[in-house]
Design an enzyme around this catalytic site. Structure first.
Site: not given
Ligand code: DGY
Length: 319
Positions: A237-239, A263, A268, A286, A288-289
């Site tokens: 869920t990071a990059r 995610d 992207e 993408h 996650g937040s």
């Molecule tokens: C972040 O905050 O880095 C999330 O991936 C959303 O951009």
């Protein structure tokens, strides 16, 4: 005194837009399209600050062409790999991000992906939804149990620690790799591995929570995936660029990796269509937040940073 002018590149939460419009002259396009290089360069002559998302790229080339009017880039993200921080610093532009406030939402999504990957959620949903459920057996859709399993976390920043807290509720044995070891109260019994390879060897489940940097891009390549125990589950869920996607496809195809929950992707928006052939890879775009609470908190944090800057103070999340 005239209000500073800011460009909000994307559609932020209603509460954020309302507060921004109260305190700033805001340029915002409800069409909600990512700003490209010429948008960013052109806008820099019209605004004092920008609230971008990870969809706007401040490469060295773009930064070199920014107008001196632009003083601050107050990111609506914790990740800043879309910004060339050295180029921005050289140009005297302040950069901030939104740490902390999205840790729980992102950790919740990582937990969802881990559970869905471990328990065949994509296949199960497809079978029931399509009306194809005409069979049951104790041997049907047998998954992998979290309880008592070893979870390896790469990156114990805010999101990694939030994920560890949630995983403890599932009685997982937590292992982690981080640039530095956490204090005992933050570690809360998690087992530290200074060496990433040692962490991989004990990770029945592996979840990535480190930033994308020149040191971490391509971190999970074929050799590292091979070090995971047979049947491991990988969550990201990071990059996207932390994983060599072709190597992951091969590892899933061979069965060495039992399942994955993703995610984020190298490309992207769009993702990687090679993953779609595998029902044991569960994917999200993408997000996650993407909860109401967290979107408000991210927007407010970006505005807090702008407010501090325009008051003449150091923004709390200055990088
Ligand atoms: C972040 O905050 O880095 C999330 O991936 C959303 O951009």
């Amino acid at each position: 005194m005239a209000k500073p002018t800011i460009w909000i590149t994307r559609t932020l939460s209603d509460a954020t837009l309302e507060r921004a419009n109260r305190d700033y002259d805001v340029i915002w396009d409800p069409a909600d399209k990512p700003g490209n290089a010429s948008d960013i360069i052109g806008m820099s002559a019209k605004v004092d600050g920008i609230i971008p998302c990870h969809s706007e790229h401040f490469s060295a080339d773009v930064v070199a062409q920014l107008d001196p009017r632009l003083k601050i880039v107050a990111n609506h993200s914790v990740g800043v790999d879309h910004c060339d921080l050295v180029a921005l610093a050289d140009k005297g532009i302040v950069v901030t991000n939104t740490p902390g406030v999205l840790s729980d939402a992102t950790a919740e999504l990582a937990m969802m992906l881990m559970l869905c990957a471990a328990r065949h959620a994509v296949e199960g949903d497809r079978i029931v939804r399509s009306g194809a459920w005409d069979f049951w057996s104790p041997a049907f859709l047998v998954g992998k149990q979290l309880t008592g399993a070893r979870l390896g976390i790469v990156g114990m920043g805010g999101v990694g620690r939030a994920f560890a807290r949630k995983a403890r509720g599932f009685d997982m044995e937590i292992h982690y790799h981080n640039r530095s070891r956490l204090a005992p109260d933050e570690e809360a019994g998690a087992i530290y591995h200074a060496d990433l390879d040692e962490l991989l060897a004990v990770s029945d489940f592996l979840s990535l929570h480190c930033p994308a940097t020149p040191q971490t891009i391509g971190l999970m390549n074929a050799a590292r995936l091979a070090q995971l125990p047979q049947g491991a589950v990988v969550v990201n869920t990071a990059r996207g660029n932390l994983i060599d996607e072709a190597a992951l496809v091969q590892a899933v195809e061979s069965g060495h990796i039992a399942a994955a929950g993703l995610d984020c992707f190298i490309t992207e928006p769009g993702g990687n269509h090679a993953f779609a052939a595998f029902e044991n890879i569960v994917m999200m775009p993408h997000v996650g937040s993407a909860t109401i609470k967290t979107r408000d908190a991210m927007g407010f944090k970006a505005l807090d940073n702008l407010d501090a800057f325009f008051r003449g103070d150091t923004p709390p999340d200055r990088l």
